[in-house]
Design a protein around this motif. Structure first.
Motif, PDB file in Angstrom:
ATOM      1  N   ASN A   1       0.798  -1.224   0.000  1.00 22.89           N
ATOM      2  CA  ASN A   1       0.000   0.000   0.000  1.00 22.89           C
ATOM      3  C   ASN A   1       0.835   1.282   0.000  1.00 22.89           C
ATOM      4  O   ASN A   1       0.296   2.373  -0.184  1.00 22.89           O
ATOM      5  N   THR A   2       2.134   1.178   0.241  1.00 18.91           N
ATOM      6  CA  THR A   2       2.963   2.379   0.384  1.00 18.91           C
ATOM      7  C   THR A   2       3.006   3.187  -0.905  1.00 18.91           C
ATOM      8  O   THR A   2       3.293   2.648  -1.980  1.00 18.91           O
ATOM      9  N   ILE A   3       2.726   4.473  -0.786  1.00 18.18           N
ATOM     10  CA  ILE A   3       2.811   5.381  -1.929  1.00 18.18           C
ATOM     11  C   ILE A   3       4.277   5.686  -2.209  1.00 18.18           C
ATOM     12  O   ILE A   3       4.997   6.177  -1.336  1.00 18.18           O
ATOM     13  N   THR A   4       4.718   5.413  -3.449  1.00 21.54           N
ATOM     14  CA  THR A   4       6.111   5.676  -3.810  1.00 21.54           C
ATOM     15  C   THR A   4       6.233   6.665  -4.973  1.00 21.54           C
ATOM     16  O   THR A   4       7.352   6.956  -5.399  1.00 21.54           O
ATOM     17  N   SER A   5       5.116   7.158  -5.448  1.00 15.54           N
ATOM     18  CA  SER A   5       5.125   8.171  -6.498  1.00 15.54           C
ATOM     19  C   SER A   5       5.129   9.555  -5.852  1.00 15.54           C
ATOM     20  O   SER A   5       4.241   9.893  -5.059  1.00 15.54           O
ATOM     21  N   LYS A   6       6.119  10.367  -6.211  1.00 17.02           N
ATOM     22  CA  LYS A   6       6.201  11.707  -5.634  1.00 17.02           C
ATOM     23  C   LYS A   6       5.050  12.594  -6.098  1.00 17.02           C
ATOM     24  O   LYS A   6       4.561  13.433  -5.332  1.00 17.02           O
ATOM     25  N   VAL A   7       4.620  12.393  -7.311  1.00 21.60           N
ATOM     26  CA  VAL A   7       3.481  13.158  -7.810  1.00 21.60           C
ATOM     27  C   VAL A   7       2.224  12.805  -7.024  1.00 21.60           C
ATOM     28  O   VAL A   7       1.452  13.685  -6.607  1.00 21.60           O
ATOM     29  N   GLN A   8       2.024  11.514  -6.795  1.00 18.91           N
ATOM     30  CA  GLN A   8       0.843  11.074  -6.036  1.00 18.91           C
ATOM     31  C   GLN A   8       0.924  11.537  -4.593  1.00 18.91           C
ATOM     32  O   GLN A   8      -0.074  11.985  -4.004  1.00 18.91           O
ATOM     33  N   LEU A   9       2.118  11.452  -4.001  1.00 16.71           N
ATOM     34  CA  LEU A   9       2.285  11.886  -2.613  1.00 16.71           C
ATOM     35  C   LEU A   9       2.017  13.384  -2.493  1.00 16.71           C
ATOM     36  O   LEU A   9       1.352  13.820  -1.542  1.00 16.71           O
ATOM     37  N   ARG A  10       2.504  14.166  -3.440  1.00 11.63           N
ATOM     38  CA  ARG A  10       2.262  15.617  -3.402  1.00 11.63           C
ATOM     39  C   ARG A  10       0.763  15.905  -3.471  1.00 11.63           C
ATOM     40  O   ARG A  10       0.244  16.771  -2.763  1.00 11.63           O
ATOM     41  N   GLY A  11       0.046  15.148  -4.288  1.00 12.66           N
ATOM     42  CA  GLY A  11      -1.391  15.321  -4.372  1.00 12.66           C
ATOM     43  C   GLY A  11      -2.088  15.004  -3.064  1.00 12.66           C
ATOM     44  O   GLY A  11      -3.018  15.712  -2.645  1.00 12.66           O
ATOM     45  N   LEU A  12      -1.639  13.945  -2.396  1.00 19.59           N
ATOM     46  CA  LEU A  12      -2.230  13.566  -1.112  1.00 19.59           C
ATOM     47  C   LEU A  12      -1.937  14.617  -0.041  1.00 19.59           C
ATOM     48  O   LEU A  12      -2.798  14.926   0.788  1.00 19.59           O
ATOM     49  N   ILE A  13      -0.733  15.166  -0.067  1.00 16.23           N
ATOM     50  CA  ILE A  13      -0.365  16.194   0.906  1.00 16.23           C
ATOM     51  C   ILE A  13      -1.208  17.450   0.687  1.00 16.23           C
ATOM     52  O   ILE A  13      -1.684  18.082   1.644  1.00 16.23           O
ATOM     53  N   ASP A  14      -1.420  17.826  -0.581  1.00 17.43           N
ATOM     54  CA  ASP A  14      -2.275  18.979  -0.883  1.00 17.43           C
ATOM     55  C   ASP A  14      -3.699  18.738  -0.390  1.00 17.43           C
ATOM     56  O   ASP A  14      -4.364  19.646   0.118  1.00 17.43           O
ATOM     57  N   GLU A  15      -4.164  17.506  -0.531  1.00 15.30           N
ATOM     58  CA  GLU A  15      -5.505  17.149  -0.054  1.00 15.30           C
ATOM     59  C   GLU A  15      -5.597  17.263   1.459  1.00 15.30           C
ATOM     60  O   GLU A  15      -6.590  17.769   2.003  1.00 15.30           O
ATOM     61  N   VAL A  16      -4.548  16.812   2.151  1.00 14.55           N
ATOM     62  CA  VAL A  16      -4.509  16.915   3.615  1.00 14.55           C
ATOM     63  C   VAL A  16      -4.541  18.377   4.044  1.00 14.55           C
ATOM     64  O   VAL A  16      -5.232  18.740   5.003  1.00 14.55           O
ATOM     65  N   ARG A  17      -3.821  19.224   3.332  1.00 16.22           N
ATOM     66  CA  ARG A  17      -3.794  20.649   3.680  1.00 16.22           C
ATOM     67  C   ARG A  17      -5.190  21.255   3.583  1.00 16.22           C
ATOM     68  O   ARG A  17      -5.588  22.079   4.412  1.00 16.22           O
ATOM     69  N   LEU A  18      -5.944  20.847   2.585  1.00 16.65           N
ATOM     70  CA  LEU A  18      -7.284  21.391   2.381  1.00 16.65           C
ATOM     71  C   LEU A  18      -8.288  20.866   3.397  1.00 16.65           C
ATOM     72  O   LEU A  18      -9.109  21.606   3.929  1.00 16.65           O
ATOM     73  N   GLN A  19      -8.224  19.557   3.687  1.00 16.97           N
ATOM     74  CA  GLN A  19      -9.242  18.957   4.559  1.00 16.97           C
ATOM     75  C   GLN A  19      -8.876  19.000   6.033  1.00 16.97           C
ATOM     76  O   GLN A  19      -9.737  18.900   6.903  1.00 16.97           O
ATOM     77  N   GLY A  20      -7.573  19.144   6.341  1.00 22.66           N
ATOM     78  CA  GLY A  20      -7.154  19.287   7.734  1.00 22.66           C
ATOM     79  C   GLY A  20      -6.951  18.000   8.486  1.00 22.66           C
ATOM     80  O   GLY A  20      -6.852  18.018   9.717  1.00 22.66           O
ATOM     81  N   TRP A  21      -6.854  16.883   7.803  1.00 22.99           N
ATOM     82  CA  TRP A  21      -6.603  15.602   8.462  1.00 22.99           C
ATOM     83  C   TRP A  21      -6.078  14.602   7.443  1.00 22.99           C
ATOM     84  O   TRP A  21      -6.151  14.818   6.238  1.00 22.99           O
ATOM     85  N   SER A  22      -5.537  13.496   7.960  1.00 23.68           N
ATOM     86  CA  SER A  22      -4.975  12.460   7.090  1.00 23.68           C
ATOM     87  C   SER A  22      -5.286  11.076   7.643  1.00 23.68           C
ATOM     88  O   SER A  22      -5.189  10.855   8.858  1.00 23.68           O
TER      89      SER A  22
END
Length: 273
Positions: free
Chosen positions: A189-210
């Protein structure tokens, strides 16, 4: 005028000293009794007569009168001649205590309560380069708790605490982080794509949780929210970690998220006092 109120001298330890206290030379009985007087005022009993305070504390009317009139003179208590009530100045005592505490002194009892309420392990973590370090923990009464110790260090890219803390970085620092790091694969399950990880981090910033599902270790699911200091700056991540068989992703997004956010807000409010 409050300066006209007669206050009788009362040597420390001389008021209603219970048997046994005299043997402890460091115990100031009058201070302890004064605190008892303050504590009888509650939401249900905000105003009390001298007799009511005496009955609630078990002290004599004369003793209670001296304490109350002293508190009136110092500005902590107000009176209309019959009833007494606490004044806002009493809050300074609590504020002074909180302001002298380290953030984790404030957070620990709140984390303990969260862990007990959810019956899951709770942690707090801070970012250190490309890792997170766990700096506080609270375990539940369950026989099986997640075995993360204070001081443990794990890669930030594959845990919810890491993504919450990365989301708090300025864009240039986040770009540098993603550019320099290696995304190690720990589970399928580990995310190893930097593009995908950046997208997930941006999503966390918007929603406020992970929520991260089994990316560091198979069978381990976690949720994290930011912890802010008294100035509103994100200084840590508050985390609930549990076996994936015990709590579903839907439960994490509803009940667990709501309780964890409430605990984080409680920590922040305490630090703002």
């Amino acid at each position: 005028m409050k300066d006209d109120i007669p206050v009788l001298d009362d040597p420390a330890g001389a008021v209603d000293s219970p048997a046994g206290d005299a043997s402890d030379r460091d115990y100031v009985n009058s201070l302890a009794r004064g605190l008892e007087v303050i504590k009888v005022f509650t939401r249900r009993t905000p105003k009390m007569t001298l007799s009511e305070v005496a009955q609630a504390t078990g002290m004599t009317r004369a003793t209670v009168r001296r304490f109350l009139l002293t508190l009136v003179r110092e500005g902590y208590v107000d009176t209309n001649g019959k009833h007494f009530n606490l004044r806002p100045k009493i809050l300074e005592l609590g504020f002074s205590a909180l302001s002298s505490m380290d953030i984790w002194d404030v957070a620990q009892p709140i984390m303990n309560e969260l862990s007990e309420k959810l019956q899951e392990s709770c942690f707090a973590a801070v970012l250190d380069h490309d890792s997170v370090i766990y700096v506080a923990r609270a375990t539940s009464n369950r026989r099986v708790n997640v075995g993360i110790n204070i001081g443990s260090r794990v890669p930030a890219h594959c845990v919810s605490t890491g993504r919450v803390l990365l989301a708090a970085l300025p864009p240039d620092l986040l770009h540098h982080y993603l550019d320099e790091m290696t995304l190690t694969k720990f589970t399928p399950n580990t995310i190893t794509s930097k593009v995908q990880l950046r997208g997930l981090i941006d999503e966390v910033r918007l929603q406020g949780w992970s929520i991260v599902d089994q990316e560091l270790e198979v069978g381990l699911r976690s949720l994290s929210v930011p912890v802010r200091d008294g100035q509103g700056k994100i200084v840590a991540a508050l985390n609930v970690c549990c076996p994936s068989m015990r709590i579903t992703p839907e439960e994490m997004r509803t009940r667990v998220l709501a309780e964890t956010q409430a605990a984080s807000n409680q920590i922040t409010r305490a630090l703002q006092m």
